[in-house]
Design a protein around this motif. Structure first.
Motif, short mmCIF file in Angstrom:
data_model
loop_
_atom_site.label_atom_id
_atom_site.label_comp_id
_atom_site.label_asym_id
_atom_site.label_seq_id
_atom_site.Cartn_x
_atom_site.Cartn_y
_atom_site.Cartn_z
N PRO A 512 -26.45 2.87 3.30
CA PRO A 512 -27.64 3.35 4.02
C PRO A 512 -27.59 4.85 4.29
O PRO A 512 -28.59 5.55 4.15
N ILE A 513 -26.43 5.38 4.68
CA ILE A 513 -26.31 6.80 4.97
C ILE A 513 -26.52 7.62 3.69
O ILE A 513 -27.19 8.66 3.70
N CYS A 514 -25.92 7.13 2.56
CA CYS A 514 -26.07 7.85 1.30
C CYS A 514 -27.53 7.82 0.80
O CYS A 514 -27.98 8.77 0.17
N LYS A 515 -28.27 6.74 1.09
CA LYS A 515 -29.69 6.70 0.72
C LYS A 515 -30.47 7.77 1.47
O LYS A 515 -31.35 8.42 0.92
N GLN A 516 -30.15 7.93 2.77
CA GLN A 516 -30.84 8.95 3.56
C GLN A 516 -30.47 10.36 3.10
O GLN A 516 -31.29 11.26 3.10
N ASP A 521 -31.66 7.09 -5.95
CA ASP A 521 -31.07 7.17 -7.29
C ASP A 521 -29.57 7.44 -7.24
O ASP A 521 -28.82 6.89 -8.05
N GLU A 522 -29.15 8.29 -6.34
CA GLU A 522 -27.72 8.66 -6.28
C GLU A 522 -26.98 7.96 -5.15
O GLU A 522 -25.79 8.23 -4.94
N ALA A 523 -27.66 7.09 -4.41
CA ALA A 523 -27.02 6.47 -3.23
C ALA A 523 -25.84 5.61 -3.62
O ALA A 523 -24.76 5.68 -3.01
#
Length: 631
Positions: A512-516, A521-523
């Protein structure tokens, strides 16, 4: 679930299936059941609730044969066996027409007995060529294949002879009915554009466009390059021939599949029997195990209660002995004081005896002086009375004898007094009270010795209990390890009790943090990189971000939140991921601080805590009972 509703009006036994099958077969022959639809397709009259009611002949035959060989009840099996027999013996003539209805375009006016080249092939003529370097050249087969891609050709062969490109080509289609459909579409396309076989034969001015049609018997028998290629790579067959051949192959395949299904059913039945036996054996083993565990727990409780009672009894008896020892100590103190008084009294008697001894010595001295005076007087008399010496010698000897007897008597009296004094002292020291006290002391010593022996026996019992407790703990740890290994194979998806790898990070927690931060695409790749990086950091023995604090006299380690790496993590990914990593750090420090790799642990995911062995066993039994009810 729809097949389960296939006209199940009543049950029949396996022995009645052949008779009922023959009866239904006669009804099918007499037309009591509708099998063929008006559009030429087929339907199953015994599965009215099934959505699909437009089978091809081979599909319906496979459906009937499969259910007839299944483990359904006798009523359903007999109906579908009768249908399969009816299709094989009475409807086989309609198989080819069924395929033709499904596969041949409605606009086709070809005769049913018309012969085609099989595998399906198309013919292309009037391919433009030019004369170069002493021979004719034209478009390649790959170029033509690209132009005809809408008809899904497998390959296009350009025909050549000694002069070069002949201007003709052969198109190969797939061998199945889809290939036939593509070949017919290929022919219909050229006919619709007026470039078909008929147009090729009738037109004198053919222009530069290519002509095409489906290869048939007249093309096959053509003596030119086209006929040579067709005769070399194909055969002449009618649609009915191909349909019948495929029907025979399908029937053979269905029969083989039915035989395999029957074998599989037998194997499945044997497996179910073995599974039932294993389940019963497992039930019995679990009951015996529960009984043994209950007996063991009851025995441990009894032994612990006995140990507590015995320890309490020893404490009470020790208190009693301590009181008795205190009282004996007081009695001994009183006796000591009495002995001191007796010693003082004996000193007084000794001084008195010494005084008497001195008096006796004085008397002895006086006697000695008197004797000496008497002796001198006798000597004086002897000198004076030399005449009467012989007469008086006897009297003198008697006097001397009497004096000697007196000295011995006094000495004997002195010895008697001394003995009486010593006897009196001995009587005071070795009296009846001292003997009783000595006896009491001896009795107390004997009792104390017995208590010491009893204490040694309790110590042995305590050691035995400790050994049994250690063995029990070892058995419980082994059982916990086996339970963890078993749950690894079962898996823990949405499970209350499962296996948690202590100190291991989960990529999903970073997602979730990487999506934000990086976008969808890169999460996933970013979360995998972050998870792998911090898992490697957790494994490093050199990184130990802990500090020791003392609370109520107890020392414990907590996270050092001002650690440089943790501060960078918190600034980069936020408080949530910071808590995830610090939680994994605490787990790693608790479960494997030296090895620094994740350790599997039995975990209660509902309460988010370490699960007890009893909880794990109850969960396994619950899952097993649920699985048993489903089966």
């Amino acid at each position: 679930m729809e097949m389960d509703r296939c006209s199940e009006e009543f049950e029949i036994s396996d022995s009645d299936i052949p008779d009922y099958e023959e009866k239904l077969y006669r009804h099918l022959q007499q037309g009591h059941f509708i099998v063929r639809n008006t559009n030429g397709t087929f339907r199953c009259p015994f599965c009215p609730g099934k959505k699909k009611q437009d089978y091809a002949y081979n599909e319906l035959l496979q459906h009937a044969t499969g259910i007839g060989a299944s483990n359904r009840n006798g009523n359903v099996k007999a109906k579908h066996r009768a249908l399969a027999k009816y299709l094989n013996e009475d409807m086989v003539d309609h198989a080819a027409s069924s395929q033709a209805v499904v596969l041949q375009p409605k606009s086709s006016k070809r005769k049913a007995n018309e012969q085609y080249v099989f595998p399906w092939m198309g013919i292309i003529v009037n391919v433009q060529t030019e004369y170069k370097n002493g021979q004719y050249v034209g478009e390649s087969g790959n170029r033509l294949k690209e132009q005809l891609s809408r008809f899904h050709p497998l390959k296009v062969f350009s025909l050549w002879n000694f002069r070069g490109h002949t201007g003709n080509a052969i198109v190969d289609f797939s061998k199945d009915w889809n290939g036939f459909r593509d070949a017919m579409a290929f022919e219909n396309h050229f006919e619709a554009e007026h470039y078909g076989e008929k147009n090729w034969l009738e037109n004198k001015d053919r222009g530069s466009e290519i002509y095409g049609w489906m290869a048939r018997a007249d093309d096959y028998n053509n003596p030119g390059p086209i006929g040579d290629h067709l005769r070399k790579n194909g055969d002449l067959k009618t649609v009915d021939d191909i349909a019948n051949e495929e029907s025979r192959k399908t029937n053979s395949l269905v029969a083989n599949l039915a035989s395999e299904i029957e074998v599989k059913n037998k194997l499945l039945l044997e497996s179910e029997c073995k599974n039932t036996e294993t389940t019963l054996s497992l039930d019995k083993m679990m009951e015996e195990r529960d009984s043994l565990v209950h007996i063991y727990n009851e025995e441990i409780k009894k032994m612990q209660q006995l140990a507590r009672d015995h320890s309490r009894k020893i404490i009470v008896e020790n208190e009693k002995l301590r009181s008795e020892l205190d009282s004996k100590r007081q009695e001994l103190e009183v006796g000591r004081k009495q002995l001191d008084e007796l010693v003082a009294k004996n000193d007084t008697d000794k001084r008195k005896l010494d005084a008497d001894k001195k008096k006796n010595e004085m008397k002895n001295s006086s006697l000695e002086l008197a004797t000496m005076s008497k002796k001198k007087a006798d000597e004086e008399v002897l000198r004076l009375l030399e005449v009467h010496q012989k007469e008086k010698e006897t009297a003198v000897n008697k006097i001397l004898h009497l004096e000697r007897q007196l000295d011995q008597k006094q000495k004997l009296e002195l010895e008697i007094q001394q003995m009486q004094g010593q006897l009196k002292i001995m009587k005071h020291i070795e009296g009846e009270d001292d003997a009783a006290m000595k006896k009491k002391i001896d009795d107390m010593t004997e009792q104390l010795r017995e208590k010491v022996e009893e204490m040694e026996g309790l110590e042995d019992l305590n050691q035995t209990l400790i050994v049994k407790e250690r063995q029990s703990n070892d058995e419980l740890q082994d059982a916990r390890k086996e339970l963890i290994n078993g749950l690894k194979d079962i898996g823990t998806v949405r499970a209350t009790i499962g296996i948690k790898r202590m100190g291991e990070l989960d990529m999903k927690q970073f997602l979730p943090i990487c999506k934000q931060k990086f976008g969808k695409d890169e999460a996933e790749s970013s979360s995998a990189l972050y998870c792998s990086h911090w898992q490697d950091e957790l494994r490093k023995p050199s990184w130990h971000p802990f500090k020791v604090i003392t609370t109520e006299g107890i020392c414990k380690e907590i996270i050092q939140e001002d650690d440089e790496k943790l501060q960078v993590l918190k600034e980069d990914l936020g408080e949530e991921i910071f808590n995830v990593v610090t939680t994994a750090l605490l787990e790693m420090n608790e479960y494997n601080p030296s090895g620094r790799y994740p350790i599997p642990e039995l975990w209660n995911f509902k309460e988010n805590k370490k699960a007890k062995l009893q909880e794990g066993i109850q969960y396994i039994l619950k899952q097993w009972k649920t699985h048993k009810r489903k089966r």
